[in-house]
Structure formats: structure tokens, C-alpha cells
Design a protein around this motif. Structure first.
Motif, PDB file in Angstrom:
ATOM      1  N   ALA A 175      11.195 -25.373   2.498  1.00  0.00           N
ATOM      2  CA  ALA A 175      11.589 -23.239   2.120  1.00  0.00           C
ATOM      3  C   ALA A 175      12.399 -22.954   0.972  1.00  0.00           C
ATOM      4  O   ALA A 175      13.508 -24.230   0.323  1.00  0.00           O
ATOM      5  N   MET A 176      12.160 -21.891   0.777  1.00  0.00           N
ATOM      6  CA  MET A 176      13.558 -20.997   0.062  1.00  0.00           C
ATOM      7  C   MET A 176      14.400 -19.835   0.735  1.00  0.00           C
ATOM      8  O   MET A 176      13.597 -19.262   0.829  1.00  0.00           O
ATOM      9  N   ALA A 177      16.132 -19.873   0.716  1.00  0.00           N
ATOM     10  CA  ALA A 177      16.281 -18.872   0.924  1.00  0.00           C
ATOM     11  C   ALA A 177      16.511 -17.860  -0.462  1.00  0.00           C
ATOM     12  O   ALA A 177      17.052 -18.472  -1.419  1.00  0.00           O
ATOM     13  N   VAL A 178      16.569 -16.317  -0.592  1.00  0.00           N
ATOM     14  CA  VAL A 178      17.040 -15.189  -1.402  1.00  0.00           C
ATOM     15  C   VAL A 178      17.828 -14.661  -1.226  1.00  0.00           C
ATOM     16  O   VAL A 178      17.918 -13.998   0.154  1.00  0.00           O
ATOM     17  N   TYR A 179      18.997 -14.309  -2.034  1.00  0.00           N
ATOM     18  CA  TYR A 179      19.882 -13.654  -1.843  1.00  0.00           C
ATOM     19  C   TYR A 179      20.607 -12.842  -2.814  1.00  0.00           C
ATOM     20  O   TYR A 179      20.272 -13.085  -3.535  1.00  0.00           O
ATOM     21  N   ASP A 213      16.416 -14.463 -10.940  1.00  0.00           N
ATOM     22  CA  ASP A 213      15.698 -12.908 -11.361  1.00  0.00           C
ATOM     23  C   ASP A 213      16.197 -12.237 -12.331  1.00  0.00           C
ATOM     24  O   ASP A 213      17.359 -12.328 -12.415  1.00  0.00           O
ATOM     25  N   ALA A 214      15.479 -11.281 -12.650  1.00  0.00           N
ATOM     26  CA  ALA A 214      15.935 -10.364 -13.912  1.00  0.00           C
ATOM     27  C   ALA A 214      16.423  -9.678 -12.545  1.00  0.00           C
ATOM     28  O   ALA A 214      17.909  -9.047 -13.293  1.00  0.00           O
ATOM     29  N   ASP A 215      16.614  -9.019 -11.356  1.00  0.00           N
ATOM     30  CA  ASP A 215      17.885  -8.485 -10.300  1.00  0.00           C
ATOM     31  C   ASP A 215      18.904  -8.913 -10.092  1.00  0.00           C
ATOM     32  O   ASP A 215      19.907  -8.231  -9.298  1.00  0.00           O
ATOM     33  N   GLY A 216      19.115 -10.304 -10.786  1.00  0.00           N
ATOM     34  CA  GLY A 216      20.379 -10.827 -10.185  1.00  0.00           C
ATOM     35  C   GLY A 216      19.996 -11.953  -8.948  1.00  0.00           C
ATOM     36  O   GLY A 216      21.081 -12.761  -8.498  1.00  0.00           O
ATOM     37  N   ASN A 217      18.629 -11.727  -8.278  1.00  0.00           N
ATOM     38  CA  ASN A 217      18.437 -12.525  -7.113  1.00  0.00           C
ATOM     39  C   ASN A 217      18.731 -14.281  -6.948  1.00  0.00           C
ATOM     40  O   ASN A 217      18.370 -14.272  -7.502  1.00  0.00           O
ATOM     41  N   LEU A 218      19.200 -14.202  -6.259  1.00  0.00           N
ATOM     42  CA  LEU A 218      19.083 -16.024  -5.809  1.00  0.00           C
ATOM     43  C   LEU A 218      18.244 -15.849  -4.847  1.00  0.00           C
ATOM     44  O   LEU A 218      18.006 -16.262  -4.112  1.00  0.00           O
ATOM     45  N   TYR A 219      17.133 -17.844  -5.907  1.00  0.00           N
ATOM     46  CA  TYR A 219      16.563 -18.206  -5.369  1.00  0.00           C
ATOM     47  C   TYR A 219      16.994 -20.140  -5.122  1.00  0.00           C
ATOM     48  O   TYR A 219      17.079 -20.763  -5.395  1.00  0.00           O
ATOM     49  N   GLN A 220      17.510 -20.266  -3.578  1.00  0.00           N
ATOM     50  CA  GLN A 220      18.733 -21.201  -3.329  1.00  0.00           C
ATOM     51  C   GLN A 220      16.704 -22.022  -2.467  1.00  0.00           C
ATOM     52  O   GLN A 220      16.632 -22.112  -1.633  1.00  0.00           O
ATOM     53  N   ALA A 221      16.825 -23.049  -3.259  1.00  0.00           N
ATOM     54  CA  ALA A 221      16.034 -23.756  -2.656  1.00  0.00           C
ATOM     55  C   ALA A 221      16.255 -25.246  -1.367  1.00  0.00           C
ATOM     56  O   ALA A 221      17.890 -25.118  -1.052  1.00  0.00           O
ATOM     57  N   LEU A 222      15.557 -25.427  -0.342  1.00  0.00           N
ATOM     58  CA  LEU A 222      16.228 -25.862   0.307  1.00  0.00           C
ATOM     59  C   LEU A 222      15.952 -27.621   1.050  1.00  0.00           C
ATOM     60  O   LEU A 222      14.713 -27.647   1.008  1.00  0.00           O
TER      61      LEU A 222
END
Length: 339
Positions: free
Chosen positions: A273-277, A259-268
Motif C-alpha cells: 500500500a501507499m499513503a498519500v499526503y 505529483d504536479a500538485d505537490g502531493n506526497l506518495y509514501q510507499a509502505l
């Protein structure tokens, strides 16, 4: 589960029939504003729309590659759609309608992206090791790249574009043999030169540039990790390292978006579910579908509305192929279309 992805790839040559389902909507959808996870770190995704039912011959469906076009509509691919039925669909998220964009008799398309260079829609054909492109409306199919790269034909999974329109491919070579032979391949925007930027990866899957286009986030399915690959101005790349170890349990790291803040959305894959880092590897949230949503086994990918925070997650299983929606932690950008 890994068996869902492995099974889907094994049956690509014998795809069954597909029926577009009606709009299985849920009125409890979130608003279009950045969200904060609950006290336990959970963000709840809500059912938005059912796109597919299970294919008769293969016994499954697998949605992937959500990407927003300039018209504001969402393009989605179905990996296991049979010949003659929708392999690429366009969803009008305002009207909650879906229509067929493209089909053919051979391809198994695992991702989709619009090129910033020519505006065409690019698809990765896992079954034939090719990258193809379509006009934005779905016609004029062209083979962009085919053949071997450094002596081996690709098994292309996801794709990402740099600012110039050069294409970067997560090559899942070695997946079926259980060998760490995956690669990251760069193909110039004219489809001529192809260069291996990294190899020895464990079933390369998700791929997305960071927010400044300085490097690539790469998810490795069979090692449940996200690697970071700095990318030179042209084809050079050095210093790949493991950035995040995904605590997925029986689930595995699938596609990835930023996303625009550089966060990672990792699909599982193997869990809806998704893990967000954040970019430093801190886990910020887990996006979950409600526990009552039965028959869903994987959340493969996500796209966040450009300039907004409404996110659309592709979720599949015996219950069919669905879009689930949630409020992302920041706004959508080009990197927010998950390969």
C-alpha cells in the motif's frame, strides 16, 4: 515488513536465479484521469503485470526504482537479481512486455533516475556504496561516484536530481546496526564534490524534491516519518524538520514521490500500500491492492506517467514482483519518479 528489506540487504552477496515471468495481467485497470479516493479514503490499485518470480537461492524478489524514460517506457530495478539475470528491466506499458536492459556480477541496485544533465540512467548500488550510470539503452556502465564521504562510505538507497543535474542521495548509513546515522548527500553533476547536507537520520530511504525544487522530502524507514529539508541554491541546507509521522503500524516508510500538485506518495514497506499526503501533512488517501491479492508484502515505490495520471506501483513478496496501477490524484512530473 522490515524483515523483508533487512533480509534482502543481507543476501545481496548470495543472489539466486531469476526468471522473467509472463504478463500476469488484470483487465480491470483504471482510466488515465485524476482520481478521487472513495468514501473511506481508499484508492484501489489493480494488477497490471508480473515482472519477476522469487529467486531460487535467496527465496525472494524486490522490485524498486520505477522511472519513465523519454521513450515512454518504464525502467524498473530488481534489488536481489543475481549475476547474469535482469537487474534493470524496461517495461513497455502499452504492449505489456518486459526486456532485460542491464546485468552485472556485483551490483545490488535499489533505485534508478535519468539525469536532466546528460540523459544517462543513474543507479544506486547499495552493496558497494556506489553510484553508477548507464547509457539510456543500458550499455556503457560507468562509476559516477565511489569512496568515502566525510569519513564513511555511503549505503545509497534512493536518488533525486535538481534542475542542474546535481544528484542527491538518501544514504541509509547505520541501517544494519540500527543506529540513526543516515545522511543526505549532495554530489555535483560531474561526480567530483560530495557534501553531507543532513545527518543523524533514521535509515534514510525515500528522497524527492518538492514541486518548486525548494526542498527535499525525505522518508526515514526506522522512525516512520517524513522530514522536510530546505535546500540552498548550491550545497547549503538549513531547517530540517519532521513534516509527517507515518501511521504505518508494522509497515515502514520506504520510497517517496511527488505529483504536479505537490502531493506526497509514501510507499509502505511491509504492506502492499501507499499513503498519500498533501504538502501540509494531511492524509488524502491510501492506495491499496485488493484484499484477495495474496503473497504480496510491500509496495516499495511508484512512478506516475509524465503529463498523465496513470501510476505504476512496484509491489513484491513471495508471489513475485509486480506492477500495480492506479489513477494518481494529479499528473506526473519529474518528481513523480520515486527515486
Amino acid at each position: 515488513m522490515r524483515r523483508l528489506r533487512n533480509r534482502s540487504l543481507a543476501v545481496l552477496a548470495t543472489l539466486g536465479t531469476l526468471a522473467l515471468a509472463g504478463c500476469g495481467t488484470d483487465t480491470r485497470t483504471p482510466g488515465d484521469g485524476a482520481t478521487s479516493p472513495g468514501p473511506d479514503g481508499t484508492v484501489t490499485a489493480h494488477r497490471f503485470m508480473r515482472l519477476t518470480t522469487v529467486h531460487e537461492e535467496t527465496g525472494m524478489t524486490l522490485l524498486e526504482g520505477p522511472v519513465f524514460g523519454e521513450d515512454g517506457r518504464l525502467v524498473v530495478v530488481d534489488v536481489t537479481a543475481p549475476a547474469g539475470e535482469p537487474k534493470v528491466m524496461r517495461v513497455d506499458v502499452r504492449k505489456k512486455t518486459v526486456r532485460k536492459v542491464f546485468t552485472d556480477s556485483r551490483g545490488a541496485y535499489t533505485s534508478a533516475q535519468f539525469s536532466p544533465y546528460d540523459g544517462r540512467l543513474y543507479l544506486s548500488d547499495f552493496a558497494h556504496g556506489e553510484i553508477v550510470s548507464l547509457a539510456p539503452g543500458g550499455g556503457d556502465r560507468r562509476t559516477f561516484f565511489t569512496g568515502e564521504v566525510d569519513g564513511a562510505r555511503m549505503q545509497p538507497d534512493d536518488i533525486a536530481f535538481d534542475r542542474d543535474g546535481d544528484l542527491y542521495v538518501s544514504d541509509s548509513l547505520g541501517l544494519s546496526e540500527g543506529e540513526a546515522r543516515g545522511r543526505v548527500v549532495r554530489i555535483d553533476r560531474d561526480g567530483g564534490d560530495a557534501t553531507v547536507l543532513a545527518d543523524g537520520l533514521a535509515a534514510t530511504n525515500g528522497i524527492s524534491f518538492d514541486i518548486g525544487y525548494r526542498g527535499l522530502w525525505i522518508s526515514e524507514l526506522t522512525e516512520n516519518r517524513i522530514s522536510y529539508l530546505p535546500v540552498g541554491k548550491r550545497a547549503g541546507a538549513t531547517g530540517r524538520h519532521t513534516a509527517v509521522r507515518v501511521d504505518g503500524g508494522v509497515a515502514q516508510a520506504d520510497s517517496i514521490a511527488v505529483d504536479a500538485d505537490g502531493n506526497l506518495y509514501q510507499a509502505l514497506h511491509g504492506r502492499p500500500a501507499m499513503a498519500v499526503y498533501d504538502r501540509y501533512g494531511k492524509r488524502l488517501a491510501t492506495v491499496e491492492v485488493p484484499a484477495r491479492a495474496e503473497g504480496l508484502e510491500s509496495a516499495t515505490n511508484v512512478a506516475i506517467t509524465p503529463g498523465g495520471t496513470r501510476a505504476y506501483m512496484t509491489v513484491s513478496g513471495p508471489a513475485g514482483g509486480y506492477l500495480y496501477t492506479f489513477d494518481a490524484l494529479a499528473e506526473g512530473v519529474r518528481q513523480s519518479n520515486g527515486g
